[in-house]
Every structure is written in C-alpha cells, then in structure tokens.
Design a protein around this motif. Structure first.
Motif, PDB file in Angstrom:
ATOM      1  N   ARG A 236       0.813  -1.213   0.000  1.00  0.00           N
ATOM      2  CA  ARG A 236       0.000   0.000   0.000  1.00  0.00           C
ATOM      3  C   ARG A 236       0.854   1.274   0.000  1.00  0.00           C
ATOM      4  O   ARG A 236       0.617   2.192  -0.767  1.00  0.00           O
ATOM      5  N   PHE A 237       1.847   1.304   0.869  1.00  0.00           N
ATOM      6  CA  PHE A 237       2.621   2.531   1.001  1.00  0.00           C
ATOM      7  C   PHE A 237       3.453   2.828  -0.240  1.00  0.00           C
ATOM      8  O   PHE A 237       3.667   3.977  -0.594  1.00  0.00           O
ATOM      9  N   HIS A 238       3.863   1.780  -0.920  1.00  0.00           N
ATOM     10  CA  HIS A 238       4.599   2.000  -2.158  1.00  0.00           C
ATOM     11  C   HIS A 238       3.667   2.485  -3.264  1.00  0.00           C
ATOM     12  O   HIS A 238       4.040   3.344  -4.060  1.00  0.00           O
ATOM     13  N   ILE A 239       2.450   1.944  -3.314  1.00  0.00           N
ATOM     14  CA  ILE A 239       1.496   2.381  -4.338  1.00  0.00           C
ATOM     15  C   ILE A 239       1.171   3.859  -4.140  1.00  0.00           C
ATOM     16  O   ILE A 239       1.198   4.653  -5.076  1.00  0.00           O
ATOM     17  N   VAL A 240       0.923   4.237  -2.883  1.00  0.00           N
ATOM     18  CA  VAL A 240       0.619   5.645  -2.585  1.00  0.00           C
ATOM     19  C   VAL A 240       1.819   6.533  -2.938  1.00  0.00           C
ATOM     20  O   VAL A 240       1.654   7.652  -3.425  1.00  0.00           O
ATOM     21  N   LYS A 241       2.997   6.010  -2.724  1.00  0.00           N
ATOM     22  CA  LYS A 241       4.193   6.785  -3.069  1.00  0.00           C
ATOM     23  C   LYS A 241       4.233   7.067  -4.575  1.00  0.00           C
ATOM     24  O   LYS A 241       4.483   8.196  -4.996  1.00  0.00           O
ATOM     25  N   HIS A 242       3.946   6.045  -5.374  1.00  0.00           N
ATOM     26  CA  HIS A 242       3.929   6.241  -6.831  1.00  0.00           C
ATOM     27  C   HIS A 242       2.834   7.238  -7.230  1.00  0.00           C
ATOM     28  O   HIS A 242       3.033   8.057  -8.115  1.00  0.00           O
ATOM     29  N   LEU A 243       1.689   7.142  -6.552  1.00  0.00           N
ATOM     30  CA  LEU A 243       0.578   8.052  -6.827  1.00  0.00           C
ATOM     31  C   LEU A 243       0.979   9.494  -6.512  1.00  0.00           C
ATOM     32  O   LEU A 243       0.740  10.412  -7.309  1.00  0.00           O
ATOM     33  N   ASN A 244       1.616   9.685  -5.361  1.00  0.00           N
ATOM     34  CA  ASN A 244       2.065  11.028  -4.983  1.00  0.00           C
ATOM     35  C   ASN A 244       3.087  11.572  -5.967  1.00  0.00           C
ATOM     36  O   ASN A 244       3.123  12.773  -6.240  1.00  0.00           O
ATOM     37  N   GLU A 245       3.908  10.686  -6.476  1.00  0.00           N
ATOM     38  CA  GLU A 245       4.894  11.124  -7.462  1.00  0.00           C
ATOM     39  C   GLU A 245       4.208  11.628  -8.734  1.00  0.00           C
ATOM     40  O   GLU A 245       4.656  12.607  -9.340  1.00  0.00           O
ATOM     41  N   ALA A 246       3.110  10.958  -9.111  1.00  0.00           N
ATOM     42  CA  ALA A 246       2.357  11.394 -10.295  1.00  0.00           C
ATOM     43  C   ALA A 246       1.788  12.797 -10.056  1.00  0.00           C
ATOM     44  O   ALA A 246       1.876  13.671 -10.920  1.00  0.00           O
ATOM     45  N   VAL A 247       1.199  13.019  -8.858  1.00  0.00           N
ATOM     46  CA  VAL A 247       0.654  14.337  -8.527  1.00  0.00           C
ATOM     47  C   VAL A 247       1.762  15.388  -8.602  1.00  0.00           C
ATOM     48  O   VAL A 247       1.605  16.462  -9.188  1.00  0.00           O
ATOM     49  N   GLU A 248       2.903  15.050  -8.025  1.00  0.00           N
ATOM     50  CA  GLU A 248       4.029  15.970  -7.962  1.00  0.00           C
ATOM     51  C   GLU A 248       4.516  16.338  -9.371  1.00  0.00           C
ATOM     52  O   GLU A 248       4.834  17.489  -9.648  1.00  0.00           O
ATOM     53  N   GLU A 249       4.533  15.349 -10.232  1.00  0.00           N
ATOM     54  CA  GLU A 249       4.984  15.585 -11.600  1.00  0.00           C
ATOM     55  C   GLU A 249       4.047  16.555 -12.328  1.00  0.00           C
ATOM     56  O   GLU A 249       4.500  17.468 -13.018  1.00  0.00           O
ATOM     57  N   VAL A 250       2.735  16.348 -12.145  1.00  0.00           N
ATOM     58  CA  VAL A 250       1.755  17.243 -12.756  1.00  0.00           C
ATOM     59  C   VAL A 250       1.959  18.653 -12.209  1.00  0.00           C
ATOM     60  O   VAL A 250       2.009  19.632 -12.949  1.00  0.00           O
ATOM     61  N   ARG A 251       2.117  18.754 -10.886  1.00  0.00           N
ATOM     62  CA  ARG A 251       2.256  20.057 -10.253  1.00  0.00           C
ATOM     63  C   ARG A 251       3.478  20.798 -10.801  1.00  0.00           C
ATOM     64  O   ARG A 251       3.420  21.965 -11.159  1.00  0.00           O
TER      65      ARG A 251
END
Ligand SMILES: [Zn+2]
Length: 406
Positions: A236-251
């Motif tokens: 779970r924590f790794h999946i959320v990490k990848h998700l946060n990275e996607a948000v960060e990239e968009v930002r």
C-alpha cells in the motif's frame, strides 16, 4: 572476604583460582592459575581431560570494570589431550574460546550496542570501536545459528538505502511476528535469492502465503521461482508513493507554465483542495473556484489522488475491482501523462493490488523497524561497509538470542 575470593566466585571458577589481584593506576590485574590437579575441559567439546599437553603463553581478557577500574584477567592457557578431539586449548569458564573479553563483558557490550551506536558503546566500556564490531558480529553469528525458526506465513520485502540513496540493501520481515528475518546486500535478483534458497529453504518456502512488496520486478520473479503458491501483494505505502509522485509531476510541469502572480495565489490556496468543500467559508470557496479555473490539471490530479484513497476501505474484492476499474478509466480520461503511466503500472500489477482487499497487510506493520534501521545508519554516520551495517541491522531488529551466560 578477600578480593581474590570474591572474583573467583564471580567468575565461577572450579578448576582455576585467583592467585593475586594487582592494582595499577589504570587497571585491576587478576592473575589466574590452575587449581591443583583439578581436571580441565576440552575447549571444543567441553569434555573433562586427564592429561595436560603443555602450557601456552600468558593471555589477557578484558572484564567488566570494578568501580572505575577496568578488570583484566591474566592466565597461561593449557592445552589438553582430549580423547575425542586430540590436543586442544582448554575451555575457559570466563570466556568463549575466540574472545578477548570475558563472557560478562561480551553480554554487557552486546546489549548496549542494541541501544547505542558502536562508538557510543565502545566509549561506555573503554573499548575501541573495532572490539565492539567484533563482539556484535560474533553475537549476530551466534544468534543466526541459534534462533528459533517457526513457520513463516506473511512476509514483507523492502529496500533500505545506505549512503544517501546510492546503495541499497534488501530487508525481509515476518509481518505476523513483526521481526526482521533477513538482510541482503543490494536489491537485485541474485542478491535476494539466498533468502529463499538459504534462509528459508525449499521446505519452509511452502508455508509462505502472502508476500508484500513494491512493484519491483526482481522480487516478484523470485517469488514465482521459489514460492509459486504465495500471493504477491503490492505494498500500500509503495502504491501511494507512486501516486504522490504522479501528482508531484503534474504540479511541477504546471508550475512551469503559470505566471508569477498565479503561482503565488496557487501556493496560498493549495491546501483548500484537501478540505471538504462543505467546510469552506465563502471567501475560501471563492479562492477555490479561482484555483480551479486557473489550474485545472493540478486540481484534477489532486482529486484523482483523493478519490484513489477510497480503494483501501473496500471489503469485498468484487466491489474493490469495480471501483479501481472506474478510477483507472477516469484517470485515463484526465489527459495527465503521469497518471496514464500510473494506470499502466496498476494494470500490469492488478492481481497483486486487488489482493489488498483480501489480506489487508502492508509493510506499514514494520514501519517502526524501518525507521529504526534509518536511525542505526544515522547514529553511526553511515557504515562504510555493508557487512557492518548488515550486522547492526540484524543485531537491533532480528530479536536474535545471545549466547547463554555460563
Ligand atoms: Zn574435545
């Protein structure tokens, strides 16, 4: 009571005796000799031996301190003729055959080294860093040979960085007992294979049911090779990490596009996205709507991220799957490249992601231990060799037994 008698009793000497205690400015020197013709034991098998073969040169052992003065034992070891082993150095009741310190000091140092850095432990006992390293490595070696190995059902495989993210170690936890099972140098397939082939072995691999990990390919391949019946569960924590990275990239890519005025306004209102809309004041609603008008890609990214978090609460696998499918479709429609990549990653690992709903385990259970490993690395200013770092991790996280004090 004479000090000689006191020390003899403390060391539980039977076939030896304390002949003299000498006090210098820095030490207490305890001279030990053989007691009459009492039988000595073989250093290998501990059998009593009738014959003494010869007397060796005097050796010295460090012991715990008496008040402030470090104790040193001095004795000329005998070699005995063991009927089983041949000519061997005798067994010392106060120390292991290899040791330069007594068993009592060994135990004290090993225990303190679980709490303090090796430097700190050395300072506490007036030893050098190297002696502490030797003691810890011996304790770990003993502990790994002697630790209980109950069946393991749920494990987590994770990586920890050594030296600021340049070099990696792989750690394997028993997620049920919350204990460290294994540490490997590096995170490649070859580096981690010994966990399955040596630490577990074919028979114990069969009891593995769930294996929690990052979507890191080599680990999954190893599970297919060595524990094909176990369910892979992507952490779970790794999946959320990848998700946060996607948000960060968009930002980041959007921020490059915005004007300075827009940037300032955006930074001030970013937190509004994380609040429930019905909790906002009129003024805040106004700011949020401006934000939405200006930064649609960032807003879409935030809302997608928030929506994804609902996945973790599903109890029924079928419902969870439907939800995830719906989420992935809307992420694909979002026209956000990082999210499309994230969906691609989910698609490729779908079975191991949906397994969450059934098992509800994650490496979060051992997050404390991961933090402990980080602090071990920090307090020692980073170990220069992987070997030492690995020994320290085992020593602090694997709950290894220490040798029994005789
Ligand atoms: Zn023997």
């Amino acid at each position: 009571m004479l000090i000689e008698t006191f020390i003899r009793k403390q060391l539980r000497l039977k076939a030896h005796t304390v002949t003299n205690v000498e006090e210098t400015d820095e030490h207490m020197l305890v001279h030990i000799d053989r007691l009459g013709k009492r039988l000595l034991r073989c250093g290998v098998c501990r059998q009593r031996c009738l014959e003494v073969h010869d007397i060796r040169e005097e050796r010295e052992w460090r012991d715990l301190s008496m008040r402030k003065l470090p104790l040193k034992l001095r004795y000329c070891p005998r070699r005995v003729e063991c009927p089983r082993c041949g000519v061997r150095v005798e067994d010392f009741p106060w120390a292991e055959p290899w040791a330069r310190v007594t068993t009592a000091l060994f135990h004290a140092v090993a225990k303190l080294a679980r709490e303090l850095s090796w430097q700190g432990t050395a300072r506490q006992y007036g030893l050098n860093w190297k002696s502490v390293a030797t003691i810890v490595k011996r304790a770990v070696k003993y502990g790994l040979q002697d630790r209980p190995r109950p069946p393991v059902h749920v494990i987590g495989i994770d990586e920890v960085s050594r030296r600021k993210g340049q070099v990696y170690l792989t750690v394997v936890y028993d997620l049920e007992r919350r204990v460290l099972l294994w540490v490997g140098d590096d995170r490649t397939e070859e580096a981690v294979r010994p966990f399955f082939t040596e630490e577990m072995g074919r028979r114990r691999c069969r009891t593995l049911q769930v294996i929690c990990m990052d979507m890191w390919a080599p680990y999954a391949k190893l599970v297919k090779d060595h524990a094909p019946k176990a369910q892979i569960l992507f952490d779970r924590f790794h999946i959320v990490k990848h998700l946060n990275e996607a948000v960060e990239e968009v930002r980041r890519s959007e921020m490059r596009r915005l004007s300075r005025k827009e940037k300032v306004a955006f930074k001030r209102s970013r937190w509004l996205l994380l609040k429930n809309p019905w909790n906002l004041s009129d003024d805040q609603k106004e700011r949020l709507s401006t934000l939405v008008r200006w930064n649609t890609p960032i807003v879409r990214a935030y809302y997608l991220k928030e929506a994804f978090q609902l996945f973790w609460d599903y109890k029924q696998p079928k419902r969870a799957e439907e939800f995830l499918e719906k989420w992935m479709r809307s992420a694909m429609r979002s026209r956000l490249e990082p999210f499309k990549n994230f969906v691609g990653m989910l698609r490729a690992h779908l079975d191991g992601i949906l397994a969450w709903t059934k098992h509800h385990v994650s490496n979060g259970a051992v997050e404390g231990m991961n933090n402990k490993i980080k602090s071990i690395s920090h307090r020692s200013f980073g170990f220069r060799t992987a070997e030492n770092f690995i020994a320290a991790i085992y020593h602090c996280c694997a709950r290894l037994p220490l040798p029994v004090e005789r």
